[in-house]
Design an enzyme around this catalytic site. Structure first.
Site, PDB file in Angstrom:
ATOM      1  N   GLU A   1      48.572  53.821  68.377  1.00  0.00           N
ATOM      2  CA  GLU A   1      47.179  53.511  68.061  1.00  0.00           C
ATOM      3  C   GLU A   1      46.981  52.001  68.114  1.00  0.00           C
ATOM      4  O   GLU A   1      47.926  51.232  67.931  1.00  0.00           O
ATOM      5  CB  GLU A   1      46.811  53.996  66.648  1.00  0.00           C
ATOM      6  CG  GLU A   1      47.100  55.453  66.382  1.00  0.00           C
ATOM      7  CD  GLU A   1      46.992  55.774  64.890  1.00  0.00           C
ATOM      8  OE1 GLU A   1      46.209  55.103  64.195  1.00  0.00           O
ATOM      9  OE2 GLU A   1      47.708  56.676  64.436  1.00  0.00           O
ATOM     10  N   LYS A  24      45.940  48.529  66.557  1.00  0.00           N
ATOM     11  CA  LYS A  24      45.951  47.948  65.213  1.00  0.00           C
ATOM     12  C   LYS A  24      44.730  47.038  65.092  1.00  0.00           C
ATOM     13  O   LYS A  24      44.708  45.936  65.632  1.00  0.00           O
ATOM     14  CB  LYS A  24      47.234  47.156  64.963  1.00  0.00           C
ATOM     15  CG  LYS A  24      47.367  46.626  63.546  1.00  0.00           C
ATOM     16  CD  LYS A  24      48.696  45.916  63.362  1.00  0.00           C
ATOM     17  CE  LYS A  24      48.876  45.460  61.919  1.00  0.00           C
ATOM     18  NZ  LYS A  24      47.861  44.451  61.539  1.00  0.00           N
ATOM     19  N   ASP A  37      42.024  44.542  63.551  1.00  0.00           N
ATOM     20  CA  ASP A  37      42.180  43.367  62.693  1.00  0.00           C
ATOM     21  C   ASP A  37      40.982  43.274  61.753  1.00  0.00           C
ATOM     22  O   ASP A  37      39.991  42.592  62.031  1.00  0.00           O
ATOM     23  CB  ASP A  37      42.289  42.108  63.563  1.00  0.00           C
ATOM     24  CG  ASP A  37      42.840  40.934  62.769  1.00  0.00           C
ATOM     25  OD1 ASP A  37      43.381  41.155  61.671  1.00  0.00           O
ATOM     26  OD2 ASP A  37      42.719  39.793  63.244  1.00  0.00           O
ATOM     27  N   TYR A  46      42.061  55.985  60.433  1.00  0.00           N
ATOM     28  CA  TYR A  46      43.298  56.267  61.162  1.00  0.00           C
ATOM     29  C   TYR A  46      44.355  57.044  60.384  1.00  0.00           C
ATOM     30  O   TYR A  46      45.436  57.272  60.906  1.00  0.00           O
ATOM     31  CB  TYR A  46      43.927  54.966  61.658  1.00  0.00           C
ATOM     32  CG  TYR A  46      44.085  53.874  60.604  1.00  0.00           C
ATOM     33  CD1 TYR A  46      44.900  54.048  59.493  1.00  0.00           C
ATOM     34  CD2 TYR A  46      43.423  52.668  60.730  1.00  0.00           C
ATOM     35  CE1 TYR A  46      45.053  53.056  58.544  1.00  0.00           C
ATOM     36  CE2 TYR A  46      43.569  51.657  59.788  1.00  0.00           C
ATOM     37  CZ  TYR A  46      44.390  51.855  58.699  1.00  0.00           C
ATOM     38  OH  TYR A  46      44.529  50.880  57.754  1.00  0.00           O
ATOM     39  N   LYS A  63      53.030  43.538  66.926  1.00  0.00           N
ATOM     40  CA  LYS A  63      51.983  42.517  66.926  1.00  0.00           C
ATOM     41  C   LYS A  63      51.921  41.829  68.285  1.00  0.00           C
ATOM     42  O   LYS A  63      52.938  41.388  68.816  1.00  0.00           O
ATOM     43  CB  LYS A  63      52.243  41.471  65.828  1.00  0.00           C
ATOM     44  CG  LYS A  63      52.285  42.038  64.420  1.00  0.00           C
ATOM     45  CD  LYS A  63      50.924  42.553  63.980  1.00  0.00           C
ATOM     46  CE  LYS A  63      49.954  41.441  63.681  1.00  0.00           C
ATOM     47  NZ  LYS A  63      50.229  40.706  62.450  1.00  0.00           N
ATOM     48  N   CYS A 106      29.710   5.984  60.727  1.00  0.00           N
ATOM     49  CA  CYS A 106      28.919   7.069  61.305  1.00  0.00           C
ATOM     50  C   CYS A 106      28.698   6.800  62.790  1.00  0.00           C
ATOM     51  O   CYS A 106      28.272   5.702  63.167  1.00  0.00           O
ATOM     52  CB  CYS A 106      27.577   7.185  60.585  1.00  0.00           C
ATOM     53  SG  CYS A 106      26.460   8.412  61.327  1.00  0.00           S
ATOM     54  N   CYS A 154      24.644   6.070  63.224  1.00  0.00           N
ATOM     55  CA  CYS A 154      23.911   4.950  62.632  1.00  0.00           C
ATOM     56  C   CYS A 154      24.803   3.804  62.190  1.00  0.00           C
ATOM     57  O   CYS A 154      24.310   2.755  61.757  1.00  0.00           O
ATOM     58  CB  CYS A 154      23.058   5.432  61.452  1.00  0.00           C
ATOM     59  SG  CYS A 154      24.034   5.993  60.033  1.00  0.00           S
ATOM     60  N   CYS A 176      28.154  10.856  55.975  1.00  0.00           N
ATOM     61  CA  CYS A 176      27.363   9.650  56.185  1.00  0.00           C
ATOM     62  C   CYS A 176      26.313   9.612  55.084  1.00  0.00           C
ATOM     63  O   CYS A 176      25.474  10.518  54.994  1.00  0.00           O
ATOM     64  CB  CYS A 176      26.683   9.674  57.552  1.00  0.00           C
ATOM     65  SG  CYS A 176      25.472   8.343  57.751  1.00  0.00           S
ATOM     66  N   CYS A 203      19.600   8.036  59.251  1.00  0.00           N
ATOM     67  CA  CYS A 203      20.544   8.522  60.258  1.00  0.00           C
ATOM     68  C   CYS A 203      19.834   9.619  61.070  1.00  0.00           C
ATOM     69  O   CYS A 203      19.476  10.669  60.510  1.00  0.00           O
ATOM     70  CB  CYS A 203      21.789   9.074  59.579  1.00  0.00           C
ATOM     71  SG  CYS A 203      23.069   9.625  60.727  1.00  0.00           S
TER      72      CYS A 203
END
Length: 669
Positions: free
Chosen positions: A114, A116, A118, A226, A313, A408, A411, A426, A432
């Site tokens: 089957e 798997k 996630d 399942y 896996k 930043c 600015c 910032c 800004c």
């Protein structure tokens, strides 16, 4: 009497029809009616049930919408432990499992292969064909009761189809969030500058733990089942029980396959190793189970996992490419996010050109240099990430080390990093450009002021100098807008009408629209109902804020800091002068009293007349206080149906008075 018989018959007919359509759409992926017609029928059923509560049924299709009638999660013991599987990562380890099984059984056997999925594990319990409980894995012996949230998942039947199912049985599976929904959810979170979910698994797990099932409902989870543990099952093989479950309307993967030889197992792994990229949900491997239940019992268990099953896996997909540049993006709250731009590389079926670097700590940990060969992974992540650097590939041509910026990029202001936070900000929020435009974009969104204006329009209005903050929207002139490119009379009229209509938006939405850091929709609503007006909220102190349910120190400090800035106070004054609502609506104010002043309540269970959130609002409007846990300071436990026994026992132990819904309603008249 005849009319009532007709009503009951129509309700029953609609329920059966809608259950079949749910099954066709969410399990078979073969709808037979349009969404419009389905919605029309569900609305009719909802109306009939509201008019005739005597025919209420917790398994009605209308309960899928996710009412906010909920309860705190209670711990439930699993009748059969939910053990994890041993993981393998190579064909050699799969071969070892196969040969060990053959030696132990010393007789022919089949395996079921089957996918798997996630997601997050769930156990569903059905009694007389009706879903009565859904429990998370937890620690394997006890899990959380998340029935209310699971009932919002449309691929999980509330009532089984067909016949032949046991009087009571348990079926297990995985709650998953489809890729399409995951991407939609992250787009919404990105717009709100909330942290993104790393992968669908985390999003699914987080959704199941939401205390408000309405949130779970809009996230459109799915489920794939399942396994059926226990005795008195319809078949003596695992595969046979999956087929039986499918006949009852339960969603079982059609990718499951019986394998008689080890080669068939390897063929299955090879096929799905490639095909899984085309699936609508995330998978991270293959599960192999001995098919015969008799043989499963003979093989038994170790302390942590069954000996008759194993997980293979998939390797996370990884690619090597060159890091070209790193740029920095500034959000509306000033958060600076680094982004790596890469030499394009094929990864997990897509061309990857950039990857998130998240924050300064991640950059420092990787030790990046411009021009480095870096390893990029997707795996279960939808957003590519750099997982390492090929230091052996460095040469004299490799560029300078990547260090997080100190100014930043928009600015030039020096960035700040508050204590205990990973992000740099910032602080120049008023000048800004991306912050200014971002705040206006947030202000006009549907959930805030609902002004008909997109980011492009905000950009144009800002660049031409018509708006520098949200209040400037209410000074716009139609004649000026008509002078702009691509603007006609109709579009200008629509915008002006939308701006005017926003003055009727309720106070809680205005508060959310301000964009105070950490104050999302839910927090804004709580603050609005607790303080009733902008003026009172602006004067609120740290203690009065943190005394509120679910308002922590971080939110309290952010609110206080926002209103301590004279520029923010001036903005609020302008908005008020332009006619925006700065108090809770009159109906809610009229319902306020001091009948519960000084009293602390804990709410548990489900109720007939109001939802838990509505009762919390009522308590606050009547001067009372809500808390989530019972302590010696609790005055009353407002108990509904299905209240957790742990809370009831704790209340009895501490001498807290337990009252029912009707008694509480008499208290507040």
């Amino acid at each position: 009497m005849n009319d009532m018989t007709e009503v009951e018959s129509r309700i029953k007919s609609l329920r059966e029809e809608l259950e079949q359509h749910n099954y066709n759409y969410y399990v078979l992926s073969a709808p037979t009616i349009s969404d419009v017609l389905f919605d029309r029928k569900i609305r009719e059923l909802q109306w009939l049930e509201e008019q005739h509560p005597e025919f209420a049924d917790p398994c009605s299709p209308t309960q899928r919408v996710g009412s906010d009638l909920s309860k705190d999660f209670e711990q439930v013991a699993h009748r059969y432990p939910m053990l994890s599987l041993s993981n393998t990562y190579s064909e050699a380890e799969v071969t070892e499992f196969y040969e060990r099984t053959a030696r132990t059984l010393n007789e022919p056997f089949e395996l079921v292969a089957e996918l798997k999925y996630d997601g997050t594990s769930i156990s569903l319990i059905y009694e007389r064909g009706r879903l009565i409980q859904a429990v998370t894995r937890g620690d394997g012996t006890r899990g959380d009761d998340v029935t209310a949230n699971v009932k919002t998942i449309r691929s999980i039947p509330l009532r089984l189809l067909g016949e032949g199912y046991p009087e009571r049985f348990e079926i297990r599976g995985e709650i998953v969030l489809p890729w399409m929904e995951f991407e939609r959810l992250n787009r919404e979170r990105e717009q709100q500058e909330e942290s993104l979910f790393a992968n669908p698994r985390n999003a699914a797990a987080g959704t199941l733990k939401q205390l408000n099932p309405a949130i779970a409902a809009v996230r459109r989870l799915d489920a794939i089942l399942y396994s059926m543990p226990g005795e008195s099952l319809p078949a003596d093989t695992h595969f046979g029980n999956l087929l039986a479950a499918r006949s009852w309307g339960l969603k079982v993967s059609d990718a499951a396959q019986k394998c008689a030889t080890l080669q068939e197992v390897f063929d299955y792994i090879a096929r799905w190793g490639a095909e899984r990229r085309n699936l609508p949900v995330a998978t991270d491997g293959i599960v192999l189970k001995v098919n015969s239940l008799h043989q499963q019992r003979n093989l038994g268990f170790t302390a942590k996992s069954p000996r008759w099953a194993i997980a293979y896996k998939f390797q996370a997909e990884q690619a090597s490419t060159r890091l070209n540049t790193v740029s920095y993006q500034v959000g509306r709250t000033g958060v600076v996010t680094p982004v790596a731009y890469l030499e394009p590389v094929q990864l997990a079926g897509t061309i990857v050109r950039r990857a998130s670097l998240h924050n300064a700590d991640i950059i420092a940990g990787l030790g990046l240099h411009l021009g480095d060969r870096v390893f990029v992974e997707k795996g279960g992540e939808i957003i590519p990430k750099i997982t390492g650097v090929d230091t052996d590939a460095r040469s004299t041509l490799t560029g300078e080390e990547v260090c997080f910026i100190r100014q930043c990029p928009e600015c030039g202001t020096t960035l700040v990093r508050p204590n205990r936070e990973v992000a740099f900000y910032c602080p120049n929020e008023w000048d800004c450009p991306p912050q200014v435009k971002g705040k206006i974009e947030h202000f006009v969104t549907r959930r805030a002021m609902n002004i008909n204006m997109g980011p492009e329009t905000v950009e144009d209005l800002y660049n031409i100098g018509y708006v520098h903050n949200a209040a400037d929207l209410y000074t716009l002139k139609a004649d000026n807008l008509l002078l702009m490119e691509r603007w006609g009379k109709k579009s200008v009229q629509n915008l002006m009408e939308s701006v005017e209509a926003s003055k009727q938006v309720p106070f809680e939405s205005v508060l959310y629209a301000l964009g105070i850091r950490y104050v999302g929709e839910t927090v804004a609503r709580r603050l609005a109902y607790a303080f009733t007006s902008m003026e009172q909220l602006m004067q609120a102190g740290f203690e009065s804020l943190t005394e509120m349910d679910e308002i922590g120190e971080r939110i309290a400090r952010s609110v206080i800091a926002y209103f301590a800035d004279e520029r923010n106070r001036a903005l609020v004054d302008r908005l008020q002068a332009y006619g925006l609502r700065m108090t809770i609506h009159e109906e809610a104010l009229a319902a306020r009293s001091n009948r519960l002043e000084g009293l602390t309540f804990v709410i548990s269970g489900t109720f007939a007349h109001h939802s838990r959130d509505e009762y919390k609002s009522i308590i606050e409007r009547c001067g009372g206080k809500n808390t989530g846990t019972i302590s010696g300071n609790t005055d009353y436990l407002l108990a509904g149906e299905n209240m957790g026994p742990a809370k009831q026992a704790k209340a009895a132990k501490l001498g807290v008075r337990i009252i029912q819904e009707e008694e509480f309603l008499k208290m507040i008249e």
